[in-house]
Design a protein around this motif. Structure first.
Motif, PDB file in Angstrom:
ATOM      1  N   THR A 234      33.522  47.743  45.524  1.00 27.44           N
ATOM      2  CA  THR A 234      33.366  48.989  44.762  1.00 27.44           C
ATOM      3  C   THR A 234      34.365  49.061  43.626  1.00 27.44           C
ATOM      4  OG1 THR A 234      32.622  50.087  46.795  1.00 27.44           O
ATOM      5  CG2 THR A 234      33.222  51.499  44.956  1.00 27.44           C
ATOM      6  N   SER A 235      35.569  48.568  43.842  1.00 27.08           N
ATOM      7  CA  SER A 235      36.564  48.525  42.770  1.00 27.08           C
ATOM      8  C   SER A 235      36.118  47.593  41.654  1.00 27.08           C
ATOM      9  CB  SER A 235      37.913  48.070  43.326  1.00 27.08           C
ATOM     10  OG  SER A 235      38.386  48.963  44.323  1.00 27.08           O
ATOM     11  N   ILE A 236      35.513  46.461  42.025  1.00 25.28           N
ATOM     12  CA  ILE A 236      34.992  45.538  41.016  1.00 25.28           C
ATOM     13  C   ILE A 236      33.846  46.191  40.247  1.00 25.28           C
ATOM     14  CG2 ILE A 236      33.761  43.354  40.723  1.00 25.28           C
ATOM     15  CD1 ILE A 236      35.365  42.300  43.120  1.00 25.28           C
ATOM     16  N   LYS A 237      32.993  46.910  40.953  1.00 24.18           N
ATOM     17  CA  LYS A 237      31.905  47.630  40.280  1.00 24.18           C
ATOM     18  C   LYS A 237      32.466  48.672  39.330  1.00 24.18           C
ATOM     19  CE  LYS A 237      27.842  50.496  41.216  1.00 24.18           C
ATOM     20  NZ  LYS A 237      27.015  51.152  42.270  1.00 24.18           N
ATOM     21  N   GLU A 238      33.518  49.368  39.764  1.00 27.88           N
ATOM     22  CA  GLU A 238      34.148  50.369  38.892  1.00 27.88           C
ATOM     23  C   GLU A 238      34.692  49.715  37.630  1.00 27.88           C
ATOM     24  OE1 GLU A 238      37.492  51.051  38.069  1.00 27.88           O
ATOM     25  OE2 GLU A 238      37.710  53.228  38.005  1.00 27.88           O
ATOM     26  N   ALA A 239      35.324  48.548  37.779  1.00 25.71           N
ATOM     27  CA  ALA A 239      35.855  47.829  36.615  1.00 25.71           C
ATOM     28  C   ALA A 239      34.732  47.382  35.696  1.00 25.71           C
ATOM     29  CB  ALA A 239      36.672  46.621  37.087  1.00 25.71           C
ATOM     30  N   VAL A 316      41.137  59.132  43.257  1.00 26.31           N
ATOM     31  CA  VAL A 316      42.144  58.118  43.581  1.00 26.31           C
ATOM     32  C   VAL A 316      42.885  57.749  42.305  1.00 26.31           C
ATOM     33  CG1 VAL A 316      40.859  57.191  45.538  1.00 26.31           C
ATOM     34  CG2 VAL A 316      40.440  56.282  43.258  1.00 26.31           C
ATOM     35  N   GLU A 317      44.115  57.329  42.468  1.00 29.33           N
ATOM     36  CA  GLU A 317      44.942  57.032  41.302  1.00 29.33           C
ATOM     37  C   GLU A 317      44.493  55.768  40.583  1.00 29.33           C
ATOM     38  OE1 GLU A 317      48.924  56.833  42.633  1.00 29.33           O
ATOM     39  OE2 GLU A 317      49.022  58.926  43.283  1.00 29.33           O
ATOM     40  N   ALA A 318      43.940  54.824  41.325  1.00 28.23           N
ATOM     41  CA  ALA A 318      43.647  53.510  40.767  1.00 28.23           C
ATOM     42  C   ALA A 318      42.483  53.561  39.776  1.00 28.23           C
ATOM     43  CB  ALA A 318      43.329  52.538  41.890  1.00 28.23           C
ATOM     44  N   GLU A 319      42.653  52.847  38.673  1.00 29.21           N
ATOM     45  CA  GLU A 319      41.587  52.581  37.720  1.00 29.21           C
ATOM     46  C   GLU A 319      41.611  51.088  37.442  1.00 29.21           C
ATOM     47  OE1 GLU A 319      41.877  54.929  34.242  1.00 29.21           O
ATOM     48  OE2 GLU A 319      41.402  56.827  35.250  1.00 29.21           O
ATOM     49  N   PHE A 320      40.445  50.468  37.432  1.00 28.29           N
ATOM     50  CA  PHE A 320      40.383  49.018  37.398  1.00 28.29           C
ATOM     51  C   PHE A 320      39.693  48.524  36.134  1.00 28.29           C
ATOM     52  CE2 PHE A 320      40.240  50.449  41.806  1.00 28.29           C
ATOM     53  CZ  PHE A 320      41.306  49.744  42.346  1.00 28.29           C
ATOM     54  N   ASP A 321      40.088  47.333  35.711  1.00 30.60           N
ATOM     55  CA  ASP A 321      39.362  46.586  34.689  1.00 30.60           C
ATOM     56  C   ASP A 321      39.372  45.122  35.100  1.00 30.60           C
ATOM     57  OD1 ASP A 321      41.602  45.081  33.033  1.00 30.60           O
ATOM     58  OD2 ASP A 321      42.321  47.136  33.383  1.00 30.60           O
ATOM     59  N   GLY A 498      25.417  41.701  29.549  1.00 27.43           N
ATOM     60  CA  GLY A 498      25.114  40.621  30.483  1.00 27.43           C
ATOM     61  C   GLY A 498      26.329  39.795  30.845  1.00 27.43           C
ATOM     62  N   LEU A 499      27.222  39.581  29.880  1.00 27.39           N
ATOM     63  CA  LEU A 499      28.444  38.822  30.143  1.00 27.39           C
ATOM     64  C   LEU A 499      29.362  39.580  31.089  1.00 27.39           C
ATOM     65  CD1 LEU A 499      30.230  36.378  29.552  1.00 27.39           C
ATOM     66  CD2 LEU A 499      31.151  37.621  27.563  1.00 27.39           C
ATOM     67  N   ILE A 500      29.480  40.873  30.874  1.00 26.63           N
ATOM     68  CA  ILE A 500      30.320  41.689  31.773  1.00 26.63           C
ATOM     69  C   ILE A 500      29.745  41.684  33.188  1.00 26.63           C
ATOM     70  CG2 ILE A 500      31.141  44.023  32.225  1.00 26.63           C
ATOM     71  CD1 ILE A 500      31.101  44.474  29.181  1.00 26.63           C
ATOM     72  N   THR A 501      28.415  41.837  33.283  1.00 23.21           N
ATOM     73  CA  THR A 501      27.764  41.835  34.600  1.00 23.21           C
ATOM     74  C   THR A 501      27.953  40.496  35.307  1.00 23.21           C
ATOM     75  OG1 THR A 501      26.108  43.388  33.757  1.00 23.21           O
ATOM     76  CG2 THR A 501      25.591  42.217  35.797  1.00 23.21           C
ATOM     77  N   ALA A 502      27.887  39.399  34.555  1.00 24.52           N
ATOM     78  CA  ALA A 502      28.064  38.069  35.146  1.00 24.52           C
ATOM     79  C   ALA A 502      29.491  37.886  35.661  1.00 24.52           C
ATOM     80  CB  ALA A 502      27.730  36.996  34.114  1.00 24.52           C
ATOM     81  N   LYS A 503      30.456  38.391  34.919  1.00 22.79           N
ATOM     82  CA  LYS A 503      31.844  38.303  35.379  1.00 22.79           C
ATOM     83  C   LYS A 503      32.035  39.107  36.671  1.00 22.79           C
ATOM     84  CE  LYS A 503      34.126  37.645  30.883  1.00 22.79           C
ATOM     85  NZ  LYS A 503      35.076  38.238  29.899  1.00 22.79           N
ATOM     86  N   ALA A 504      31.495  40.329  36.685  1.00 24.18           N
ATOM     87  CA  ALA A 504      31.654  41.176  37.866  1.00 24.18           C
ATOM     88  C   ALA A 504      30.963  40.571  39.082  1.00 24.18           C
ATOM     89  CB  ALA A 504      31.095  42.566  37.577  1.00 24.18           C
TER      90      ALA A 504
END
Length: 557
Positions: A234-239, A316-321, A498-504
């Motif tokens: 879920t954190s990866i999806k958020e990023a 939650v405090e965390a924000e991900f990229d 598409g590139l972002i989705t492939a990385k995630a």
């Protein structure tokens, strides 16, 4: 109840009541001499030990790994030793056959915010806390059954009784003058009873409950693994969503700038109305894609809050990229034969199979006789002052055998039902094993495909970016149409997303591989080679130990 039949003095009543108590003792069919020969004692103890040591019904044997499961043959076709995304990334991954999976595998992503969020989730998630309580309940039930089935029952009683003799009772006793007499009796005793588990019914019941306790233990491990995996993915999806929103806003800004240029050209009469409308439309389409992404991001943030035991309104405090999350370079791949000992869902299914096996033993033992012995020792008197005097003491011993004679086939039906339940549990265990191997195979194949997809998507993004830059220059020089520029913009936007989705996907499937292999819950400690993550690893280790503290404290017998 002890009834005194004639009116006498208090002393005579006490003596007669004791004689009546003794006269009603059941006959004892065996006697143990005060002195036993050593040989006889050893022989009798050996016989009793042998009888108590056997238990009818099947003895459970843990299932073996599938015969066709070789060392690392999870997929139908071989996988490359190294996953190289080419131009997509400089982060290469390689499979490590037989590698050790860390207990806190998520620290391999080297993200402090992620480690803190998992620590908080392990401490506060209600599903994990509920699994802990279920395990504690199963452990206490096991303790209860052990005490009630395997240990003699000792109880104490203290009673006081008063009775008035009526005319009929007095006449029946042959002493009409006793009519109206009030008699009293005090009784204090200790009672002991024990069921000899000759055929193992009680031991099979205890074995069944122990298997249930083990099932709850592995359910806790599964809840632990599911929670940590869900937080990571879920954190990866958020990023990923955050990155998609970022590039969409940048693209919207560029398109809006281009719209301003086109509107100025239209105002000067250099172009017609059609290009302006087309650019307005493309800007509106890009802007319309933002609410869906922002909705998904908000829902993902809500999910992270719930995992951490918070209300969705509490952020939650965390924000991900994605750039702040390190991709693990080495991917341990367990032996296929070890997978059945690593997956908590397989171990839980095995525990249910064990429980079903023990129930077959229970149903079998219930068809045999049951033996019990009981005894009591106490004092009885009509006067409180005489209660503990020597002449008031009594004792009794009784033994019994209960055997089924006729029950219209009920016990046989119960045995057949328990065997059918065992077959059901065996097939469910097989299905769980097959599903586990499929999970690993899917994760391995997904990582290979993710690498190829990332490489291809990176090439598409680079080419589309170059094409967009070229189309923009050509349009400014009047060498191409505005439709060609719009097509270049759309292509680049799709390529970038598409590139972002492939990385995630590569990050998420890496976490899925760790989850499919069992998550390393059986490892007590983990060594991470990156120094910067040691402190967070310790914090996560403390939290996971807190979450799993119950299993280590339940084996009391």
């Amino acid at each position: 109840m002890i009834r005194i039949l004639d009116a006498k003095t208090a002393t005579e009543q006490k003596h007669d009541s004791m004689m009546l108590k003794k006269s009603t003792l059941p006959n004892i069919t065996y006697s143990v001499p005060f002195k036993l020969k050593k040989q006889n004692l050893v022989a009798q103890l050996a016989i009793v030990t042998a009888l108590l040591g056997c238990a009818v019904g099947p003895d459970f044997v843990p299932p073996k790994a599938p015969e066709t499961a070789t060392k690392f043959s999870y997929t139908q076709s071989p996988l490359p030793e190294q996953l190289d995304p080419g131009v997509g990334s400089t982060k290469k991954q390689k499979f490590v056959p037989g590698g050790q999976i860390p207990a806190q595998w998520w620290v391999l992503f080297h993200n402090e915010a992620l480690n803190r969020l998992i620590t908080k989730s392990l401490e506060n998630n209600p599903n994990l806390l509920a699994a802990q309580s279920s395990l504690k309940s199963a452990a206490e039930i096991y303790n209860y059954q052990f005490g009630s089935l395997m240990v003699p029952s000792v109880t104490g009683s203290l009673t006081s009784q008063r009775e008035k003799i009526n005319l009929l009772q007095a006449q029946q006793a042959g002493t009409p003058s006793a009519q109206g007499a009030v008699l009293g009796l005090l009784n204090a005793s200790v009672n002991v009873s024990y069921n000899f588990d000759i055929f193992g019914a009680n031991r099979r019941l205890l074995e069944s409950q122990k298997a249930q306790m083990e099932y709850q233990s592995y359910q806790l491990e599964a809840a632990y693994l599911t929670l940590t995996s869900n937080v990571v993915t879920t954190s990866i999806k958020e990023a990923s969503l955050r990155e998609q929103i970022k590039v969409t806003k940048e693209l919207l800004k560029a398109q809006s700038t281009q719209l301003d240029v086109i509107q100025k050209q239209f105002a000067m009469g250099a172009i017609g109305r059609a290009p302006v409308l087309q650019q307005i439309n493309i800007v509106a389409q890009t802007r319309a894609s933002l609410p869906a992404l922002e909705k998904s991001l908000a829902q993902t943030r809500h999910q992270l809050s719930v995992y951490a035991g918070l209300l969705p309104s509490e952020s939650v405090e965390a924000e991900f990229d994605l750039d702040s999350i390190d991709l693990p370079q080495e991917l341990p791949v367990s032996l296929a034969s070890d997978l059945i000992r690593q997956r908590p869902d397989i171990k839980a299914s095995e525990a249910l199979l064990h429980q079903a096996s023990a129930q077959v033993g229970v149903a079998t033992a219930n068809q045999y006789p049951q033996f019990n012995i009981s005894g009591s020792y106490g004092t009885s008197s009509s006067q409180q002052a005489d209660l503990f005097k020597g002449s008031t003491y009594f004792w009794d011993v009784a033994s019994g055998v209960t055997a089924p004679i006729f029950n219209a086939g009920a016990l046989s039906a119960k045995l057949r039902a328990s065997k059918a339940s065992y077959e059901q549990a065996a097939q469910q265990y097989k299905a769980t094993v097959l599903g586990a191997f499929q999970n690993v195979a899917d994760a391995l194949r997904a990582l290979d495909e993710d690498t190829q997809t990332l490489n291809a998507q990176a090439q598409v993004e680079a080419i589309s970016k170059e094409a967009l830059e070229l189309s923009t220059k050509q349009y400014q020089l009047g060498a191409t149409s505005y439709l060609s520029l719009l097509d270049a913009q759309r292509t680049y936007q799709q390529a970038l997303i598409g590139l972002i989705t492939a990385k995630a996907a590569r990050y998420a499937d890496t976490a899925a591989l760790f989850q499919s292999l069992g998550g390393g819950w059986w490892v007590k400690s983990t060594n991470v080679s990156h120094n910067e993550s040691n402190q967070e690893s310790k914090k996560s280790n403390d939290a996971s130990n807190l979450a799993l503290s119950t299993p280590g404290s339940i084996n009391q017998h």
